[in-house]
Structures are given as C-alpha cells and as structure tokens.
Design a protein around this motif. Structure first.
Motif, short mmCIF file in Angstrom:
data_model
loop_
_atom_site.label_atom_id
_atom_site.label_comp_id
_atom_site.label_asym_id
_atom_site.label_seq_id
_atom_site.Cartn_x
_atom_site.Cartn_y
_atom_site.Cartn_z
N LEU A 124 0.85 -1.20 0.00
CA LEU A 124 0.00 0.00 0.00
C LEU A 124 0.89 1.25 0.00
N LEU A 125 0.51 2.23 -0.82
CA LEU A 125 1.29 3.48 -0.84
C LEU A 125 1.07 4.23 0.47
N LEU A 126 2.09 4.94 0.93
CA LEU A 126 1.95 5.68 2.18
C LEU A 126 0.87 6.75 2.07
N SER A 127 0.70 7.29 0.85
CA SER A 127 -0.32 8.32 0.65
C SER A 127 -1.74 7.75 0.79
N GLU A 128 -1.84 6.41 0.74
CA GLU A 128 -3.16 5.77 0.85
C GLU A 128 -3.41 5.21 2.25
N CYS A 129 -2.44 5.37 3.14
CA CYS A 129 -2.57 4.83 4.51
C CYS A 129 -3.45 5.74 5.35
N SER A 130 -4.14 5.12 6.30
CA SER A 130 -4.89 5.92 7.28
C SER A 130 -3.88 6.47 8.30
N GLY A 131 -4.33 7.40 9.15
CA GLY A 131 -3.45 7.96 10.16
C GLY A 131 -2.84 6.89 11.06
N GLY A 132 -3.69 5.92 11.46
CA GLY A 132 -3.23 4.85 12.35
C GLY A 132 -2.20 3.96 11.67
N GLU A 133 -2.45 3.64 10.40
CA GLU A 133 -1.50 2.80 9.65
C GLU A 133 -0.15 3.50 9.48
N LEU A 134 -0.24 4.80 9.20
CA LEU A 134 0.99 5.58 9.00
C LEU A 134 1.82 5.60 10.29
N GLN A 135 1.14 5.75 11.42
CA GLN A 135 1.86 5.75 12.70
C GLN A 135 2.55 4.41 12.93
N ARG A 136 1.86 3.32 12.54
CA ARG A 136 2.47 2.00 12.74
C ARG A 136 3.64 1.79 11.79
N VAL A 137 3.57 2.40 10.58
CA VAL A 137 4.72 2.31 9.65
C VAL A 137 5.92 3.03 10.28
N TYR A 138 5.66 4.22 10.84
CA TYR A 138 6.77 4.96 11.47
C TYR A 138 7.33 4.19 12.67
N LEU A 139 6.41 3.53 13.41
CA LEU A 139 6.87 2.74 14.55
C LEU A 139 7.71 1.56 14.05
N ALA A 140 7.25 0.94 12.96
CA ALA A 140 8.00 -0.18 12.37
C ALA A 140 9.40 0.28 11.95
N ARG A 141 9.46 1.44 11.33
CA ARG A 141 10.74 1.98 10.89
C ARG A 141 11.66 2.21 12.09
N ALA A 142 11.07 2.72 13.18
CA ALA A 142 11.87 2.97 14.37
C ALA A 142 12.37 1.67 14.98
N LEU A 143 11.53 0.64 14.95
CA LEU A 143 11.90 -0.64 15.58
C LEU A 143 12.98 -1.39 14.81
N LEU A 144 13.07 -1.12 13.52
CA LEU A 144 14.09 -1.80 12.71
C LEU A 144 15.49 -1.54 13.25
N ARG A 145 15.64 -0.46 14.01
CA ARG A 145 16.96 -0.12 14.56
C ARG A 145 17.22 -0.75 15.94
N ASN A 146 16.25 -1.54 16.44
CA ASN A 146 16.36 -2.11 17.79
C ASN A 146 16.85 -1.07 18.80
N PRO A 147 16.07 -0.02 19.01
CA PRO A 147 16.58 1.10 19.80
C PRO A 147 16.61 0.82 21.30
N GLU A 148 17.53 1.51 21.98
CA GLU A 148 17.53 1.49 23.45
C GLU A 148 16.54 2.54 23.96
N ILE A 149 16.39 3.62 23.16
CA ILE A 149 15.43 4.66 23.51
C ILE A 149 14.51 4.89 22.31
N LEU A 150 13.22 4.93 22.59
CA LEU A 150 12.27 5.20 21.52
C LEU A 150 11.51 6.48 21.85
N LEU A 151 11.59 7.46 20.97
CA LEU A 151 10.87 8.72 21.17
C LEU A 151 9.65 8.73 20.26
N LEU A 152 8.52 9.10 20.81
CA LEU A 152 7.29 9.15 20.01
C LEU A 152 6.66 10.52 20.16
N ASP A 153 6.50 11.23 19.06
CA ASP A 153 5.97 12.58 19.11
C ASP A 153 4.49 12.59 18.75
#
Lengths: 214, 271
Positions: A124-153
């Motif tokens: 699915l294109l990002l432009s076609e994602c709902s707000g909730g889906e887009l947030q989960r994509v950003y969360l997925a992107r953040a998790l790919l780095r296995n972070p010690e600290i996760l910031l969510l704005d």
C-alpha cells in the motif's frame, strides 16, 4: 531482586528554545533504562523541541546533557504524505546502510510489518494509509533499529479510539520484547494512556515538572 | 528532412541524454520541494556560461565550477534565513539581471543570449560533444550508489540523522549531481530547456505512477519522447506565405514537453 538502574540520558540545567524565546528553562532530568515516560504540555510548550534535543537533532541553548545510549529511534508526528509514491515496505528500506544485504533487509522488514499487523498491506502506498496505519509504519521503521530509547511525538493525534488502543497494545508488546526506554508526548489524558506510563512529566510556565514516578 | 536527421543524430542523442538525466534529478528536486532552488541554480549556471562565452573559455568543467562559486552564498544561507523563497527569488532576479548585463558588455550580444538561454547544440563542434562523457559517467555512478539515500533525505531528513546516515555527505553529493546535471544541460540545450526538463517530466510522472521505479521510467520516457519529437519538428522546414524557416530546437522541445503536461491536466480534469 533489585534491578540495577542504568542512566541513558542526564540533563542538568538545560534550557531549550530560541535565544530570544526560551521554551523550557532549567531542566534537570535523568532518563533511565526501561522507563516509560509521558511528556505532557499544551501546544507550543516545547514537547517536540525537548524530544529533538534528546535525539540530538537540536542543541540546547544552555546546560549540559550527557548521552549514554548507542541507538535511539524516533516516531515523528504524523504528516499526510501526498507526493511520494512509495509503498510501506519500500519506505522501510530507505534508511538501511548502503550495502546491507537485501535478503536480511527483507527478513527484518517482514518481521516488523507482521508485528505491526501491516504485512498484508505492505504494498500500500503511504499516501493511501490511514493515520493509524501511517503511525504503525513509522513505529516499524523505528523498531528496525532495535533502539535502546524510543521517542514518540504525539503518535495518537488524529487517530481513532480503536487505532489508539491497537497502537498502545503494540507499543506494550514491543516494550516487553525490547525493554527499551519510551518517551512519548501526548495531549491525551485518558486513563489507559496514563496507566501505561510509569513517569509523567508536565511542562507548565516554561518549567518541566515531574508529576509521577515509579 | 531525413538527411538532416542523420546529420544531426549526434546532437539528438546528446540532447536526449542530458534531457533524461535532468528529468531524473528533477524527480528528487520535486520530492524535496526545492524547485525554486533548482530554477535559481539554473540561472547562476546561465551566468557562468555567459562568463565563459565572454572569456572564450567555453568548457563544461569551468562552467560547473563558476556556477558553484556563484551559487555558494545562496546555498549556504538558504537554511539560515527566515524566508527561503525570498532569498531564492532575490538570487533568481540577481542572476537574470547579471546575465543580461554581461551579455550587453560582450560583443556579439544576440548570439550569447541565444546560446545561454536556448542552447546552441546544433552549432557545437564534435570535440565539444565528448564533454558529456565523463560527467555523465560520474553522475550515473553517484546516482546508482546513492539513489536510496537521496530518496531517504527527500522523504524524511530528520530521520536520516537519527538513523546515522551521513546526511551532510549525501546533501553535498546531491547538490554536486544537481549542479553538474544542470550545467551539462544548460551548456548543450540552454537554460529554458533545462528548467522545463527539471520540472515537467517529474511532475507528470509523480501524478500518474504508483512506485518510485515507475516514476523514474515515466519521467525518462516523457523526456526522451519530447526531445526526439521536438528535434524532428525543429528540423522540418516550415513554409508560411512563401517564407521558409525552421523552429528553434530547444523551444520546440519545451513546447512538446509542455503539451504533455497540458494533456495530463486535460485528462485529469475530464476524468
């Protein structure tokens, strides 16, 4: 059994904002491994700026910060994407090192998209994602780095109640799995959100107040 | 006409190559919302071309070098000023005015203006054709290696910092590739051709494609189609009221390119 606390970030006498307009003054704060911190405050109070200072995207205008983490990740405020024809899974590929093996990329992206319940929608294109889906994509992107600290704005802005609950349960699952430190900004004072976090910070009149701790 | 076509084949190939590379870079320019910066940069390159024409030192490397020096203050300041657009607009009119003054100072004014703004590919020597080879190879290599990271900083530059990508290096490479491509394009085909190729194929492709891959393919196809068709039309002899003339090459290509855009808008509004 006592758990040894590890300090990841320490802010002493930090002020943030602009030289002619200070947003928050004299912040003294210790952020430890495994903490779940909720940062509250009105619009324009400096929540996002504080996250950016913690992420080293902005410099403080006064004070000292010691950083003792290796990997930090960031989920930005959701913005509508209307001009970038890129699918979920391809958007996740962009920030890998240049010669990172493709097969490994595929495996990691598949795992994280499945964790976010987005695997079926990977094309699915990002432009076609709902707000909730887009947030989960950003969360997925953040998790790919296995972070010690996760910031969510403000990840819960502009998403419906079901998506909020869904997002929080994914965040909780992720916290259990990674045991990383979470710092999230929000306007939402619902019980479910307040209960999720073990430390609450509130910005009021240019001052950062701790209103709840372990 | 066919003989003409054969005679001008090298120029058609060169025009097509610089056009398609400008269209590729144009996609990044549009995605990054830096169209105005690209257009202002193209004006500084035009001034650099006029200077090299006046000094009779007209070679591509010098044009690129001069253009970078001319544009450097704007590049360094554009993230520090409150209103980016105002700075870029001021730069645009400054370079346009400087270009006109310089062409007036030099002899053979008309030819200099035509060469800088509309290109003079049909009159370049065989030796000059080969000026394209090394820059195009270098641009291709950088694009091939850094394509994904160019997209990364276009999509979310802040996250690129968070992910520890070498953002300053990527930015510098991007600017070098953009300015080198525009220098080449303006050197051979003129300023207006370059601006048109920088914007129109990318805008059309982004409107109709559903992936980055297809965006690049569509932009390339539109650019190649318009360049070849425009070239062919410009080589046709037109006879109006017993007066025979040929249309100018770059401007004809721009018109064909613009017609593609008009066609797309028409299709969108009549859907």
């Amino acid at each position: 059994m006592a758990v040894e606390k590890q300090t990841l970030i320490e802010l002493s006498g930090v002020s943030i904002g602009y030289s002619n307009h200070r947003l928050i003054e004299n912040i003294n704060l210790t952020i430890q491994k495994g903490e779940k911190i909720l940062l509250l405050g009105s619009n324009g109070s400096g929540k996002t700026t504080l996250l950016k200072v913690i992420a080293k995207l902005k410099k403080p205008i006064a004070g000292n910060i010691s950083y003792n983490y290796k990997i930090l990740s960031y989920v930005p405020q959701s913005k509508k994407i209307d001009h970038f024809p890129i699918s979920m899974q391809n958007a996740l590929r962009l920030y890998y090192p240049l010669f990172y093996p493709k097969q490994k990329q595929n495996q990691e992206i598949e795992a994280v998209l499945k964790q976010m319940n987005l695997w079926e929608k990977r094309n699915l294109l990002l432009s076609e994602c709902s707000g909730g889906e887009l947030q989960r994509v950003y969360l997925a992107r953040a998790l790919l780095r296995n972070p010690e600290i996760l910031l969510l704005d403000e990840p819960l802005n502009a998403i419906d109640i079901t998506s909020k609950q869904n997002f929080l349960s994914i965040l909780d699952e992720m916290y259990q799995h990674l045991n990383c430190t979470i710092i999230m900004t929000s306007h939402d004072l619902s019980e479910k959100i307040l209960n999720f976090f073990n430390k609450k910070l509130y910005i009021d009149h240019h001052t950062l107040n701790i209103i709840g701790g372990n | 006409m066919i003989e003409n076509l054969y005679f001008y084949l090298p120029q058609i190939i060169i025009g097509t190559i610089v056009g398609l590379f400008t269209a590729i870079i144009g996609i990044f320019v549009i995605l990054r919302k830096t169209i105005f910066m690209g257009v202002t940069l193209s004006q500084s390159i035009t001034v650099a071309i006029i200077i090299t024409l006046l000094l009779d030192l007209h070679f591509e490397g010098l044009v690129h070098f001069l253009a970078m020096i001319l544009f450097l203050p704007i590049y360094l300041l554009h993230n520090k000023v409150i209103n980016k657009d105002a700075l870029l607009a001021s730069g645009f009119v400054f370079f346009a005015a400087l270009g006109q003054i310089l062409t007036t100072i030099g002899a053979n004014v008309q030819n200099h203006i035509v060469a800088a703004y509309f290109g003079n590919i049909l009159f370049l020597s065989e030796k000059e054709w080969f000026n394209i080879v090394i820059p195009i190879i270098l641009i291709s290599i950088i694009l091939w290696i850094f394509y994904r990271w160019f997209l990364a900083i276009s999509f979310d530059q802040e996250y690129a910092y968070i992910a520890n990508l070498p953002v300053n290096l990527i930015e510098t490479l991007y600017f070098l590739v953009l300015s080198a491509t525009l220098s080449l394009s303006i050197y051979f085909m003129g300023s207006f051709y370059s601006i048109a190729h920088l914007i129109i194929p990318g805008i059309i492709a982004l409107q109709i494609s559903r992936s980055m891959k297809s965006t690049f393919i569509i932009a390339i196809l539109i650019s190649v189609f318009s360049t070849i068709v425009g070239f062919i039309i410009s080589l046709m002899e037109i006879n109006i009221a017993n007066t025979k003339f040929n249309l100018p090459t770059s401007s004809t290509i721009i018109l064909v390119l613009s017609l593609n855009f008009v066609f797309l808008l028409f299709k969108k509004f009549t859907k």
